[in-house]
Design a protein around this motif. Structure first.
Motif, PDB file in Angstrom:
ATOM      1  N   ALA A   1       3.458  -3.647 -13.710  1.00  7.94           N
ATOM      2  CA  ALA A   1       2.166  -4.165 -13.234  1.00  7.94           C
ATOM      3  C   ALA A   1       1.070  -3.112 -13.208  1.00  7.94           C
ATOM      4  O   ALA A   1       0.060  -3.281 -12.566  1.00  7.94           O
ATOM      5  CB  ALA A   1       2.319  -4.776 -11.841  1.00  7.94           C
TER       6      ALA A   1
ATOM      7  N   GLN B   1       2.713 -14.066  -1.726  1.00  5.90           N
ATOM      8  CA  GLN B   1       3.991 -14.680  -2.096  1.00  5.90           C
ATOM      9  C   GLN B   1       4.986 -13.578  -2.432  1.00  5.90           C
ATOM     10  O   GLN B   1       5.157 -13.200  -3.594  1.00  5.90           O
ATOM     11  CB  GLN B   1       3.813 -15.644  -3.272  1.00  5.90           C
ATOM     12  CG  GLN B   1       5.049 -16.484  -3.565  1.00  5.90           C
ATOM     13  CD  GLN B   1       4.780 -17.534  -4.620  1.00  5.90           C
ATOM     14  OE1 GLN B   1       3.642 -17.799  -4.973  1.00  5.90           O
ATOM     15  NE2 GLN B   1       5.844 -18.124  -5.131  1.00  5.90           N
TER      16      GLN B   1
ATOM     17  N   SER C   1      14.450 -11.894  -4.220  1.00  4.18           N
ATOM     18  CA  SER C   1      14.856 -12.533  -5.467  1.00  4.18           C
ATOM     19  C   SER C   1      16.361 -12.466  -5.693  1.00  4.18           C
ATOM     20  O   SER C   1      16.931 -13.343  -6.348  1.00  4.18           O
ATOM     21  CB  SER C   1      14.129 -11.889  -6.655  1.00  4.18           C
ATOM     22  OG  SER C   1      14.385 -10.490  -6.698  1.00  4.18           O
TER      23      SER C   1
ATOM     24  N   THR D   1      10.452  -9.598  -5.067  1.00  6.16           N
ATOM     25  CA  THR D   1       9.437  -9.961  -6.052  1.00  6.16           C
ATOM     26  C   THR D   1       8.123 -10.284  -5.345  1.00  6.16           C
ATOM     27  O   THR D   1       8.106 -10.994  -4.348  1.00  6.16           O
ATOM     28  CB  THR D   1       9.887 -11.187  -6.867  1.00  6.16           C
ATOM     29  OG1 THR D   1      11.130 -10.888  -7.501  1.00  6.16           O
ATOM     30  CG2 THR D   1       8.859 -11.531  -7.924  1.00  6.16           C
ATOM     31  N   ASN D   2       7.035  -9.736  -5.890  1.00 10.46           N
ATOM     32  CA  ASN D   2       5.695 -10.051  -5.400  1.00 10.46           C
ATOM     33  C   ASN D   2       4.981 -10.875  -6.467  1.00 10.46           C
ATOM     34  O   ASN D   2       4.517 -10.335  -7.477  1.00 10.46           O
ATOM     35  CB  ASN D   2       4.910  -8.775  -5.099  1.00 10.46           C
ATOM     36  CG  ASN D   2       3.539  -9.066  -4.498  1.00 10.46           C
ATOM     37  OD1 ASN D   2       3.148 -10.218  -4.348  1.00 10.46           O
ATOM     38  ND2 ASN D   2       2.812  -8.022  -4.142  1.00 10.46           N
ATOM     39  N   GLU D   3       4.904 -12.183  -6.251  1.00 12.37           N
ATOM     40  CA  GLU D   3       4.220 -13.072  -7.187  1.00 12.37           C
ATOM     41  C   GLU D   3       2.827 -13.453  -6.693  1.00 12.37           C
ATOM     42  O   GLU D   3       2.189 -14.322  -7.284  1.00 12.37           O
ATOM     43  CB  GLU D   3       5.060 -14.334  -7.410  1.00 12.37           C
ATOM     44  CG  GLU D   3       6.405 -14.047  -8.060  1.00 12.37           C
ATOM     45  CD  GLU D   3       7.242 -15.283  -8.267  1.00 12.37           C
ATOM     46  OE1 GLU D   3       7.836 -15.409  -9.347  1.00 12.37           O
ATOM     47  OE2 GLU D   3       7.294 -16.132  -7.342  1.00 12.37           O
ATOM     48  N   GLY D   4       2.382 -12.808  -5.625  1.00 14.10           N
ATOM     49  CA  GLY D   4       1.062 -13.082  -5.090  1.00 14.10           C
ATOM     50  C   GLY D   4       0.041 -12.063  -5.545  1.00 14.10           C
ATOM     51  O   GLY D   4       0.251 -11.320  -6.500  1.00 14.10           O
ATOM     52  N   ARG D   5      -1.076 -11.976  -4.824  1.00 16.82           N
ATOM     53  CA  ARG D   5      -2.164 -11.066  -5.173  1.00 16.82           C
ATOM     54  C   ARG D   5      -2.450 -10.056  -4.079  1.00 16.82           C
ATOM     55  O   ARG D   5      -3.448  -9.349  -4.144  1.00 16.82           O
ATOM     56  CB  ARG D   5      -3.437 -11.864  -5.473  1.00 16.82           C
ATOM     57  CG  ARG D   5      -3.366 -12.731  -6.718  1.00 16.82           C
ATOM     58  CD  ARG D   5      -3.068 -11.913  -7.963  1.00 16.82           C
ATOM     59  NE  ARG D   5      -3.942 -10.755  -8.079  1.00 16.82           N
ATOM     60  CZ  ARG D   5      -5.150 -10.779  -8.628  1.00 16.82           C
ATOM     61  NH1 ARG D   5      -5.620 -11.911  -9.109  1.00 16.82           N
ATOM     62  NH2 ARG D   5      -5.882  -9.684  -8.706  1.00 16.82           N
TER      63      ARG D   5
ATOM     64  N   PRO E   1       1.147  -6.215  -6.512  1.00 19.42           N
ATOM     65  CA  PRO E   1       1.177  -7.551  -7.105  1.00 19.42           C
ATOM     66  C   PRO E   1       1.850  -7.521  -8.479  1.00 19.42           C
ATOM     67  O   PRO E   1       1.633  -6.612  -9.279  1.00 19.42           O
ATOM     68  CB  PRO E   1      -0.308  -7.914  -7.227  1.00 19.42           C
ATOM     69  CG  PRO E   1      -0.997  -7.077  -6.202  1.00 19.42           C
ATOM     70  CD  PRO E   1      -0.221  -5.803  -6.148  1.00 19.42           C
ATOM     71  N   GLY E   2       2.687  -8.520  -8.744  1.00 15.37           N
ATOM     72  CA  GLY E   2       3.345  -8.628 -10.031  1.00 15.37           C
ATOM     73  C   GLY E   2       4.580  -7.773 -10.211  1.00 15.37           C
ATOM     74  O   GLY E   2       5.177  -7.773 -11.292  1.00 15.37           O
TER      75      GLY E   2
ATOM     76  N   ARG F   1       8.528  -6.403  -9.535  1.00 18.04           N
ATOM     77  CA  ARG F   1       9.891  -6.772  -9.126  1.00 18.04           C
ATOM     78  C   ARG F   1      10.634  -5.481  -8.791  1.00 18.04           C
ATOM     79  O   ARG F   1      10.805  -4.626  -9.656  1.00 18.04           O
ATOM     80  CB  ARG F   1      10.622  -7.532 -10.241  1.00 18.04           C
ATOM     81  CG  ARG F   1      10.032  -8.890 -10.566  1.00 18.04           C
ATOM     82  CD  ARG F   1      10.734  -9.527 -11.746  1.00 18.04           C
ATOM     83  NE  ARG F   1      10.193 -10.843 -12.037  1.00 18.04           N
ATOM     84  CZ  ARG F   1      10.668 -11.982 -11.531  1.00 18.04           C
ATOM     85  NH1 ARG F   1      11.725 -11.933 -10.726  1.00 18.04           N
ATOM     86  NH2 ARG F   1      10.119 -13.149 -11.831  1.00 18.04           N
TER      87      ARG F   1
END
Length: 564
Positions: free
Chosen positions: A98, A178, A182, A206-210, A244-245, A247
Motif C-alpha cells: 500500500a 474496516q 483475516s 487486514t485494513n480494508e478501510g481508509r 489503509p490497504g 494485510r
C-alpha cells in the motif's frame, strides 16, 4: 512480544524519541557513533488538515558531534508497511504494501534538501504538505534524513539515516474504518540449521478501510484434552498502526515444541481501543513428533501482588516477595526488574520516560531459582536509591518472572509492578485527551465508531474512564456511551486508546459537538470536543461532516473548542 516497531504520535509537547533508524555498512572509515551522529525531531508526524489546505511542519535537525560540522541530506519518499508491521521504503522493498495507493508523496515539499550543521548545533527545515481537493481518508509518506560519507574517508563504517513517517488525516466527512482479523494459524518449525525447534502463532490482520488506526491483538491457544478444552498459553502482540490497504501477518514464537493434536485458537483484536469480532479456529495441528510433554503456561502467585515502597534519596530498603508455584510441575524461574514498556521512548517537555524508571535501582535476590511442584520461594527486592537526582514523586518498575520447564520449554511469564514513592514530592494527577476521531462503520445504519486517546500528563499512575457524548447547541446530551479500552493502571507519560460506537441516525439535522470526557481521579476530569454537522440528503440518506473549530461556531455555542 511482537518485534514490530512501536511508534507514538507526535503532538505538541509530546516528543517521541524512537525513529526508524537504518544502519548501513559503507566503504568509509568507521568512527564512533556518538561523534558522527545526529538527531531529528519530530520522529513521526501525525497531522490533520482539510482538502485544499497547506500544512507546514518544522523539522529540527541536531548535530550531536562535538568536533565536526555535519552535512545532512533530506528527501521525501513513498512509505509502505511490511507484513510484520514495520515501516519500509516502498521503492526499495518489494515486501511493503500500500505504499503507493495511499501515498502523500506528491503533497510534500521541503524548503531545503541539504543542510550543513555546526557541531552541537541545530538547524530547521520546513516541510510543506499541500492537500489536494477531493482527498479523503488517511495518506502516508516519509521524509528520509541521511548522512553522506565524510569526504576522503576509506574503509568500513556505519552510516545512519532516519525515516520520519508523515501521516496525513483529511478532516471532513468520516471515512470507513474496516479492520478485521483475516486469519490465525499455528506452525511448527523443525531444526534445519536456521534455528531451534519451536511453534509459532501467525495472526493475520487486514485494513480494508481508509483510516490509520492503532491495533493490539491477542491469541489464546487451547488444546483438547480428556474431553475438554484446556488453556495452553496466551500470546500478546505489541500495539502498532496499520495503513489503509495493508494485510499484516504477525508472527509470535511460543518458545515451546507442542505435540500434534487438536487445538483451538481464539484471536481478539482492539482497534483504537474498541474490540472487533473475534476469530476462533479449530485445527488438527501437526507438531513435534518427539514432544512428550505439553508445555502449559504456569501462572505464579505473588504476595504482595504489587510492591509499593516509600523511598528517600540515599536510602536502601529490602522487601520480601513470596512466589508460589501452584502447578504439579517443577519450573525454573528467572526474575528481573525492567523499565515498563509505557515509559520507553516517550517524553513530555523536559521529562523523559526512562527517568521515571525504578529498574536501575532494584535488585532481586536470588534472581534465578527452581520451584518444586506447589513450592514457594521468598525473594528479596533490594532498592538502592541514589542521593542525587531523585526529583520525581513516583517511580515504577516491571517485575518480570520468566518461567521454564526442565527441558527448556517456556512455561510463560508472570509480571507485577514495583511502585516507589518519594514523599518529598506531592502527587499531581493530570490527564488530557489528545484526539477525538469519528469514522464510518455502517453509514446506511447510521453506525459510527468514536475513539480517543488519553494521555497521563501527571506524575502518578491513573485509571481513567472515558465517556463519549453528542451535545446539542444548548449543551444537552442527545447520545452517550461508555468507551472501552485496555484495563489496568496508566503510568505517567503513557497513553491509552478508548473506543466505542454511536448510532448517529437517532439525531435530527443540525449542529452538534462530539465530546469525550475522561474521569481519572477523584473529581478530576478532562474533555475535548469535535464539532460535527448532521443532515439528510434529498434521498433521505444520512450525511455527517466534521467541522473545523471556527466553522459555524456563531450558530452553535456547544461546538466551541475547549481550552485545556
Amino acid at each position: 512480544m511482537a518485534r514490530a516497531l512501536n511508534t507514538r504520535r507526535y503532538h505538541h509537547r509530546f516528543v517521541h524519541k524512537l525513529a526508524i533508524l537504518t544502519l548501513m555498512l559503507l566503504p568509509w572509515a568507521a568512527v564512533a557513533v556518538h561523534s558522527q551522529g545526529f538527531m531529528v525531531q519530530p520522529m513521526r508526524i501525525d497531522i490533520s488538515g482539510r482538502a485544499g489546505q497547506t500544512l507546514r511542519v518544522p523539522l529540527e535537525l541536531r548535530n550531536t558531534s562535538g568536533d565536526q560540522a555535519r552535512l545532512l541530506e533530506i528527501r521525501t519518499t513513498h512509505l509502505g508497511q511490511k507484513p510484520n508491521g514495520q515501516w519500509g521504503i516502498a521503492a526499495e522493498d518489494p515486501a511493503t504494501a500500500a505504499g503507493f495507493s495511499v501515498s502523500a508523496l506528491d503533497w510534500l515539499e521541503l524548503a531545503e534538501e541539504r543542510v550543513n550543521i555546526d557541531p552541537l548545533s541545530a538547524g530547521e527545515v520546513d516541510l510543506s504538505i499541500r492537500v489536494p481537493y477531493g482527498a479523503g481518508g488517511t495518506y502516508v509518506a516519509g521524509v528520509l534524513v541521511d548522512s553522506p560519507p565524510p569526504p576522503g574517508q576509506a574503509g568500513i563504517g556505519v552510516r545512519m539515516r532516519f525515516i520520519i513517517p508523515v501521516i496525513v488525516e483529511i478532516v471532513g466527512r468520516p471515512v470507513r474504518r474496516q479492520v478485521s482479523i483475516s486469519n490465525v494459524e499455528m506452525r511448527y518449525t523443525s531444526t534445519d540449521g536456521n534455528g531451534p525447534k519451536s511453534t509459532y502463532v501467525m495472526l493475520g490482520i487486514t485494513n480494508e478501510g481508509r483510516t490509520f488506526p492503532r491495533i493490539r491483538g491477542t491469541v489464546q491457544v487451547e488444546v483438547w484434552s480428556n474431553g475438554r478444552w484446556r488453556h495452553v498459553t496466551r500470546v500478546e502482540y505489541r500495539e502498532l498502526g496499520i495503513m489503509p490497504g495493508v494485510r499484516l501477518s504477525l508472527p509470535e514464537d511460543l518458545q515451546r515444541r507442542l505435540p500434534s493434536g487438536k487445538y483451538r485458537l481464539r484471536a481478539d483484536l482492539r482497534v483504537d481501543g474498541r474490540r472487533t469480532p473475534p476469530l476462533t479456529r479449530e485445527l488438527a495441528f501437526e507438531g513435534d513428533p518427539e514432544a512428550d510433554l505439553l508445555a502449559y503456561d504456569q501462572v505464579l502467585t505473588l504476595s504482595p501482588e504489587m510492591l509499593t515502597l516509600d523511598v528517600a534519596p540515599g536510602a536502601t530498603r529490602t522487601n520480601i516477595v513470596s512466589i508460589t508455584n501452584p502447578s504439579d510441575e517443577a519450573i525454573s524461574v528467572s526474575a528481573a526488574a525492567l523499565t515498563p514498556q509505557g515509559l520507553q521512548g516517550v517524553a513530555m517537555g523536559d521529562v523523559v520516560g526512562e527517568t521515571l524508571s525504578a529498574a536501575p535501582w532494584l535488585q532481586i535476590r536470588p534472581s534465578e531459582f527452581t520451584l518444586r511442584p506447589n513450592g514457594r520461594q521468598n525473594v528479596r527486592v533490594i532498592s538502592r536509591i541514589p542521593r542525587e537526582g531523585v526529583k520525581h514523586g513516583h517511580y515504577y518498575a516491571l517485575l518480570q518472572l520468566e518461567t521454564w520447564y526442565q527441558d527448556g520449554q517456556s512455561a510463560g511469564e508472570t509480571t507485577s509492578k514495583a511502585h516507589l514513592v518519594n514523599a518529598a514530592v506531592s502527587s499531581s494527577p493530570a490527564g488530557t485527551i489528545e484526539r477525538v476521531l469519528l469514522s464510518e462503520v455502517d453509514a446506511e445504519a447510521g453506525e459510527y465508531a468514536v475513539s480517543g486517546r488519553f494521555i497521563n500528563v501527571g506524575n502518578v499512575h491513573l485509571k481513567p474512564a472515558v465517556r463519549a457524548q453528542v451535545l446539542d447547541p444548548r449543551g444537552f446530551e442527545r447520545l452517550g456511551t461508555e468507551l472501552s479500552g485496555e484495563r489496568g493502571y496508566l503510568l505517567p507519560l503513557e497513553n491509552r486508546d478508548f473506543g466505542g460506537k454511536l448510532d448517529l441516525s437517532r439525531l435530527g439535522d443540525g449542529y452538534y459537538a462530539l465530546q469525550l470526557s475522561a474521569e481519572y481521579a477523584e473529581e478530576e476530569t478532562t474533555s475535548r470536543r469535535l464539532p460535527i454537522r448532521v443532515e439528510r440528503t434529498a434521498a433521505g440518506e444520512l450525511s455527517v461532516r466534521i467541522l473545523s473549530n471556527s466553522e459555524d461556531e456563531h450558530r452553535n455555542p456547544a461546538v466551541e473548542p475547549q481550552r485545556e
